[in-house]
Scaffold this motif. Structure first.
Motif, PDB file in Angstrom:
ATOM      1  N   UNK A 154       0.834  -1.195   0.000  1.00 42.17           N
ATOM      2  CA  UNK A 154       0.000   0.000   0.000  1.00 42.17           C
ATOM      3  C   UNK A 154       0.871   1.248   0.000  1.00 42.17           C
ATOM      4  N   UNK A 155       0.334   2.288  -0.616  1.00 39.97           N
ATOM      5  CA  UNK A 155       0.969   3.598  -0.610  1.00 39.97           C
ATOM      6  C   UNK A 155      -0.041   4.556   0.003  1.00 39.97           C
ATOM      7  N   UNK A 156       0.322   5.137   1.121  1.00 39.75           N
ATOM      8  CA  UNK A 156      -0.574   6.040   1.829  1.00 39.75           C
ATOM      9  C   UNK A 156      -0.222   7.468   1.455  1.00 39.75           C
ATOM     10  N   UNK A 157      -1.232   8.315   1.280  1.00 35.68           N
ATOM     11  CA  UNK A 157      -1.015   9.722   0.964  1.00 35.68           C
ATOM     12  C   UNK A 157      -1.884  10.587   1.870  1.00 35.68           C
ATOM     13  N   UNK A 158      -1.376  11.760   2.217  1.00 34.93           N
ATOM     14  CA  UNK A 158      -2.104  12.729   3.028  1.00 34.93           C
ATOM     15  C   UNK A 158      -1.484  14.102   2.770  1.00 34.93           C
ATOM     16  N   UNK A 159      -2.213  15.123   3.068  1.00 37.45           N
ATOM     17  CA  UNK A 159      -1.715  16.483   2.919  1.00 37.45           C
ATOM     18  C   UNK A 159      -1.112  16.962   4.243  1.00 37.45           C
ATOM     19  N   UNK A 160      -0.235  17.970   4.191  1.00 37.15           N
ATOM     20  CA  UNK A 160       0.279  18.565   5.426  1.00 37.15           C
ATOM     21  C   UNK A 160      -0.837  19.270   6.195  1.00 37.15           C
ATOM     22  N   UNK A 161      -0.593  19.514   7.464  1.00 35.57           N
ATOM     23  CA  UNK A 161      -1.583  20.207   8.304  1.00 35.57           C
ATOM     24  C   UNK A 161      -2.015  21.530   7.691  1.00 35.57           C
ATOM     25  N   UNK A 162      -1.072  22.267   7.114  1.00 32.78           N
ATOM     26  CA  UNK A 162      -1.362  23.585   6.551  1.00 32.78           C
ATOM     27  C   UNK A 162      -2.290  23.511   5.345  1.00 32.78           C
ATOM     28  N   UNK A 163      -2.386  22.335   4.724  1.00 33.32           N
ATOM     29  CA  UNK A 163      -3.307  22.142   3.594  1.00 33.32           C
ATOM     30  C   UNK A 163      -4.503  21.296   4.023  1.00 33.32           C
ATOM     31  N   UNK A 164      -4.843  21.385   5.300  1.00 35.97           N
ATOM     32  CA  UNK A 164      -6.024  20.769   5.902  1.00 35.97           C
ATOM     33  C   UNK A 164      -5.929  19.255   6.033  1.00 35.97           C
ATOM     34  N   UNK A 165      -4.733  18.728   5.965  1.00 34.25           N
ATOM     35  CA  UNK A 165      -4.528  17.301   6.168  1.00 34.25           C
ATOM     36  C   UNK A 165      -4.059  17.018   7.579  1.00 34.25           C
ATOM     37  N   UNK A 166      -3.618  15.784   7.784  1.00 32.25           N
ATOM     38  CA  UNK A 166      -3.118  15.393   9.098  1.00 32.25           C
ATOM     39  C   UNK A 166      -1.627  15.078   9.074  1.00 32.25           C
ATOM     40  N   UNK A 167      -0.963  15.307   7.923  1.00 25.87           N
ATOM     41  CA  UNK A 167       0.477  15.142   7.802  1.00 25.87           C
ATOM     42  C   UNK A 167       0.939  13.738   8.210  1.00 25.87           C
ATOM     43  N   UNK A 168       0.153  12.719   7.842  1.00 28.69           N
ATOM     44  CA  UNK A 168       0.472  11.349   8.228  1.00 28.69           C
ATOM     45  C   UNK A 168       1.274  10.596   7.170  1.00 28.69           C
ATOM     46  N   UNK A 169       1.429  11.191   5.993  1.00 29.99           N
ATOM     47  CA  UNK A 169       2.132  10.515   4.894  1.00 29.99           C
ATOM     48  C   UNK A 169       2.483  11.568   3.843  1.00 29.99           C
ATOM     49  N   UNK A 170       3.340  11.229   2.880  1.00 28.39           N
ATOM     50  CA  UNK A 170       3.618  12.172   1.795  1.00 28.39           C
ATOM     51  C   UNK A 170       2.330  12.524   1.055  1.00 28.39           C
ATOM     52  N   UNK A 171       2.273  13.722   0.495  1.00 30.23           N
ATOM     53  CA  UNK A 171       1.086  14.078  -0.282  1.00 30.23           C
ATOM     54  C   UNK A 171       1.271  13.634  -1.730  1.00 30.23           C
ATOM     55  N   UNK A 172       0.228  13.687  -2.545  1.00 33.80           N
ATOM     56  CA  UNK A 172       0.343  13.198  -3.930  1.00 33.80           C
ATOM     57  C   UNK A 172       1.437  13.883  -4.744  1.00 33.80           C
ATOM     58  N   UNK A 173       1.686  15.176  -4.503  1.00 35.66           N
ATOM     59  CA  UNK A 173       2.736  15.866  -5.256  1.00 35.66           C
ATOM     60  C   UNK A 173       4.114  15.311  -4.897  1.00 35.66           C
ATOM     61  N   UNK A 174       4.324  15.068  -3.615  1.00 29.89           N
ATOM     62  CA  UNK A 174       5.600  14.495  -3.186  1.00 29.89           C
ATOM     63  C   UNK A 174       5.769  13.074  -3.722  1.00 29.89           C
ATOM     64  N   UNK A 175       4.683  12.321  -3.737  1.00 27.05           N
ATOM     65  CA  UNK A 175       4.737  10.963  -4.289  1.00 27.05           C
ATOM     66  C   UNK A 175       5.029  10.989  -5.787  1.00 27.05           C
TER      67      UNK A 175
END
Length: 184
Positions: A62-83
């Motif tokens: 599995x590949x998990x993705x999330x946004x940083x806190x500043x972009x309303x995410x929980x910063x639990x994984x790389x975001x799609x742009x970083x991936x």
């Protein structure tokens, strides 16, 4: 006897390339990723198979993705742009290692750094004239080798010509979206 260079079995790579060149049934690889939204800005992509030369091979991760806190995410994984950038860098690093091995070039170290800037007005739909994606991506390749400058430049040209994800970034890919709606 195996000729191993940059961790690559050169004879096996040459044999694989020869079989692809000679046999039309071995010319295609297909990959599959199924992504499920997991609430807020999180998603999990399951990679469960790929096909090569008409044969299907299982994969299970599995590949998990999330946004940083500043972009309303929980910063639990790389975001799609970083991936996306990680995929580009990984593909290019394989390209350098494999092509260098085929050219008889030993790599001592390789680092690829990618930067890109998005205009959030495009992503948020605030300005129709603003591209929601990248207009430009900067890629810096730091390569340490004993090969001559000319050989390294030749290697660089080959990688840029043959890297799958570099081509994905630098050329348009036709997308064929299909919307399936389950009501209720």
């Amino acid at each position: 006897m195996s000729n191993n260079l940059n961790g690559i079995d050169v004879a096996a790579l040459q044999q694989f390339a020869q079989s692809v060149a000679e046999d039309a049934t071995k010319r295609h690889a297909s990959f599959n990723v199924k992504t499920q939204w997991k609430g807020q800005t999180r998603s999990v992509a399951k990679v469960n198979r790929y096909s090569l030369a008409g044969e299907t091979y299982p994969r299970d991760f599995e590949i998990v993705a999330d946004e940083p806190n500043e972009l309303l995410g929980q910063n639990t994984a790389p975001n799609p742009q970083e991936l996306l950038m990680a995929a580009l860098n990984a593909c290019m690093s394989v390209g350098y290692a494999a092509n260098a091995a085929m050219m008889g070039i030993k790599i001592h170290s390789l680092e690829i750094e990618t930067d890109g800037t998005l205009d959030l007005r495009g992503f948020l739909g605030l300005d129709e004239s603003v591209n929601p994606g990248y207009d430009e991506v900067s890629v810096v390749i730091r390569l340490h080798t004993d090969a001559s400058r000319e050989r390294v430049e030749e290697l660089h040209k080959v990688v840029l010509k043959t890297s799958v994800n570099y081509a994905n970034f630098s050329k348009a890919i036709r997308m064929v979206p299909t919307l399936e709606v389950r009501e209720g």
